[in-house]
Design a protein around this motif. Structure first.
Motif, PDB file in Angstrom:
ATOM      1  N   PHE A 235       0.827  -1.207   0.000  1.00  0.00           N
ATOM      2  CA  PHE A 235       0.000   0.000   0.000  1.00  0.00           C
ATOM      3  C   PHE A 235       0.857   1.252   0.000  1.00  0.00           C
ATOM      4  O   PHE A 235       2.068   1.214   0.246  1.00  0.00           O
ATOM      5  N   THR A 236       0.191   2.371  -0.261  1.00  0.00           N
ATOM      6  CA  THR A 236       0.781   3.705  -0.180  1.00  0.00           C
ATOM      7  C   THR A 236      -0.039   4.518   0.812  1.00  0.00           C
ATOM      8  O   THR A 236      -1.270   4.416   0.837  1.00  0.00           O
ATOM      9  N   PRO A 264       5.385  14.150  -3.097  1.00  0.00           N
ATOM     10  CA  PRO A 264       6.330  13.085  -2.723  1.00  0.00           C
ATOM     11  C   PRO A 264       6.133  11.759  -3.452  1.00  0.00           C
ATOM     12  O   PRO A 264       6.812  10.791  -3.149  1.00  0.00           O
ATOM     13  N   GLY A 265       5.185  11.692  -4.398  1.00  0.00           N
ATOM     14  CA  GLY A 265       5.111  10.512  -5.249  1.00  0.00           C
ATOM     15  C   GLY A 265       3.854   9.678  -5.150  1.00  0.00           C
ATOM     16  O   GLY A 265       3.694   8.710  -5.899  1.00  0.00           O
ATOM     17  N   ILE A 271      -0.926   6.860 -10.694  1.00  0.00           N
ATOM     18  CA  ILE A 271      -1.002   6.937 -12.156  1.00  0.00           C
ATOM     19  C   ILE A 271      -0.446   5.662 -12.782  1.00  0.00           C
ATOM     20  O   ILE A 271      -1.067   5.047 -13.657  1.00  0.00           O
ATOM     21  N   VAL A 272       0.736   5.263 -12.318  1.00  0.00           N
ATOM     22  CA  VAL A 272       1.379   4.067 -12.874  1.00  0.00           C
ATOM     23  C   VAL A 272       0.519   2.831 -12.626  1.00  0.00           C
ATOM     24  O   VAL A 272       0.343   1.985 -13.517  1.00  0.00           O
ATOM     25  N   GLU A 273      -0.028   2.721 -11.424  1.00  0.00           N
ATOM     26  CA  GLU A 273      -0.879   1.572 -11.112  1.00  0.00           C
ATOM     27  C   GLU A 273      -2.108   1.553 -12.014  1.00  0.00           C
ATOM     28  O   GLU A 273      -2.539   0.485 -12.476  1.00  0.00           O
ATOM     29  N   LYS A 295      11.307   8.832  -6.248  1.00  0.00           N
ATOM     30  CA  LYS A 295      12.050   7.665  -6.736  1.00  0.00           C
ATOM     31  C   LYS A 295      12.015   6.531  -5.716  1.00  0.00           C
ATOM     32  O   LYS A 295      11.806   5.362  -6.074  1.00  0.00           O
ATOM     33  N   GLN A 296      12.213   6.862  -4.437  1.00  0.00           N
ATOM     34  CA  GLN A 296      12.134   5.841  -3.384  1.00  0.00           C
ATOM     35  C   GLN A 296      10.760   5.180  -3.379  1.00  0.00           C
ATOM     36  O   GLN A 296      10.636   3.962  -3.209  1.00  0.00           O
ATOM     37  N   HIS A 297       9.745   6.004  -3.568  1.00  0.00           N
ATOM     38  CA  HIS A 297       8.367   5.511  -3.588  1.00  0.00           C
ATOM     39  C   HIS A 297       8.175   4.530  -4.745  1.00  0.00           C
ATOM     40  O   HIS A 297       7.613   3.440  -4.573  1.00  0.00           O
ATOM     41  N   GLY A 298       8.659   4.909  -5.931  1.00  0.00           N
ATOM     42  CA  GLY A 298       8.529   4.034  -7.095  1.00  0.00           C
ATOM     43  C   GLY A 298       9.281   2.733  -6.929  1.00  0.00           C
ATOM     44  O   GLY A 298       8.793   1.656  -7.309  1.00  0.00           O
ATOM     45  N   GLU A 299      10.464   2.809  -6.332  1.00  0.00           N
ATOM     46  CA  GLU A 299      11.269   1.603  -6.117  1.00  0.00           C
ATOM     47  C   GLU A 299      10.610   0.677  -5.103  1.00  0.00           C
ATOM     48  O   GLU A 299      10.631  -0.549  -5.257  1.00  0.00           O
ATOM     49  N   ARG A 300      10.020   1.257  -4.056  1.00  0.00           N
ATOM     50  CA  ARG A 300       9.355   0.429  -3.044  1.00  0.00           C
ATOM     51  C   ARG A 300       8.188  -0.344  -3.651  1.00  0.00           C
ATOM     52  O   ARG A 300       7.939  -1.504  -3.295  1.00  0.00           O
TER      53      ARG A 300
END
Length: 441
Positions: A235-236, A264-265, A271-273, A295-300
């Protein structure tokens, strides 16, 4: 907990000296593994609570130290307001403990005389609390609400004129509650085992949003297994109001989409999901540190279709896109509940400055959009100058853009008469927000 109180004083001093938001400083401090989870919770409440309620706490302090407050050292002032916060809001701490620990802290940061001052002030507050509260209630509405609910008076005046006294008090009360943890499940995952386990284990603690799918709120606290699920990308952390701009954007697989003010992402990830991680998402932010958070968010989350670009969104050259989200920097008056000290960082003159910046961002974004493309403008403020005030000027200057009604994408109860999403904490019990969808012809 004595060392934690000292750490709280240090964080508040640093925020006062550097102007850094307390949330960022607190996040850095909480990364220290030498303090326990219980101490982290205590530190979080002390720091955020004191930052949030400093208007009321400083009023009490001025009343208790008549005409002498300017002579009190800054660290001792923070020790006093932290002590007052514990006496008023932290029922689990006995009054004698809050006072004694504050006295010890004053001696550490100052001297014996400072310890005596802190002891006298806090004990006088305990004896005279009811009279001080009566004094607040005797003030005219703007001043009374400003002090009682710890909000800047200039903002209370604006809100009373727009929302009325009753809804302004409801709004301020909402802003002062301890924020709940709101999350968006990662829909790229087929399963969310840890979160689903928590839902089955304690169903009364977690509620599903009635506005959007995949959004949930922890109503009554949570244990550490939540963070295990977070680390594994289940989750986010995101309020449902932050999901509305992405719903209006309605990105599709294979498209090129720009998130112009991405940090912060959370919205970038959404959007990506929504695109199934298939396409190209360009995440742009002018702040290099904040872009690193994206970037950290995307990597996680394990996302692979994001390009991260550092640059000024009002001038940077970008690829022509199918859809663009302009989640513009704003006064943030809709998220005071979550961002403890932002209410004290804002000035009324900021609104005009921000509106000019927002219009520049929106105009530049429109020039990076292909014909037939979708442009979504969003903020987390409730101030009209930053919302329709910006959009109306943009539409006057760009006749090839038309608003598309938001009620085709979200429940009608969230929309206004002109076709935008407009949410208010006192009405919808979620963060305040605004977003509008426009199509380029």
């Amino acid at each position: 907990m004595a060392s934690i109180r000292g750490r709280a004083v240090q964080l508040l001093l640093e925020s006062n000296k550097t102007g850094k938001y307390i949330d960022r400083l607190l996040t850095e401090s909480l990364s220290d593994n030498s303090i326990s989870d219980q101490e982290k919770r205590f530190l979080t409440e002390l720091v955020k609570g004191t930052a949030r309620m400093q208007g009321l706490l400083n009023f009490y302090l001025k009343e208790l130290i008549k005409g002498r407050l300017k002579n009190v050292k800054i660290p001792i002032r923070y020790i006093l307001i932290i002590g007052l916060y514990q006496l008023i809001y932290m029922d689990s701490i006995p009054a004698y403990a809050a006072i004694n620990e504050s006295v010890k802290l004053a001696k550490k940061f100052g001297n014996e005389r400072d310890g005596g001052l802190v002891n006298a002030v806090l004990r006088n507050f305990e004896r005279g609390r009811s009279e001080l509260q009566k004094k607040i209630e005797s003030f005219p509405d703007e001043k009374r609400i400003s002090i009682k609910y710890s909000h800047p008076e200039w903002l209370i005046k604006r809100w009373i004129e727009r929302f009325g006294k009753t809804d302004t008090e409801k709004l301020c009360s909402y802003n002062n509650r301890v924020p709940r943890l709101s999350v968006r499940l990662n829909n790229l995952l087929k399963e969310h085992p840890k979160i689903r386990h928590l839902m089955k284990k304690e169903p009364d603690k977690i509620t599903k949003s009635t506005f959007l799918e995949n959004y949930y709120t922890f109503e009554k606290g949570y244990d550490n297994s939540v963070w295990e699920a977070f680390d594994e990308g289940e989750f986010t952390i995101q309020d449902v109001s932050a999901g509305f701009p992405v719903r209006l954007l309605a990105p599709e697989a294979g498209e090129t989409v720009i998130d112009l003010c991405a940090a912060p992402g959370g919205k970038t990830g959404a959007i990506v999901e929504s695109m199934g991680d298939a396409g190209r998402v360009v995440a742009v932010d002018s702040n290099e540190y904040r872009l690193s958070l994206v970037k950290q968010h995307g990597e996680r989350l394990g996302l692979s279709s994001i390009d991260y670009i550092h640059g000024d969104g009002s001038v940077i050259k970008l690829p022509i896109a199918d859809r663009i989200l302009v989640d513009a920097p704003c006064s943030g008056t809709g998220v005071f509940a979550k961002r403890a000290d932002i209410r004290w960082q804002r000035k009324e003159t900021d609104i005009e400055v921000l509106a000019n910046l927002q219009l520049n961002l929106l105009q530049h974004a429109s020039e990076q959009l292909k014909k037939g493309g979708i442009l979504v403008y969003s903020t987390c403020t409730m101030e009209e100058e930053e919302n329709w005030g910006v959009v109306d000027i943009f539409l006057e200057n760009n006749l090839n853009f038309k608003v598309e009604d938001a009620d085709k994408f979200v429940p009608k109860e969230l929309t206004d008469k002109k076709g935008a999403v407009a949410t208010y904490p006192f009405k919808h019990y979620i963060d305040g927000s605004f977003c509008v969808r426009m199509k380029k012809s």
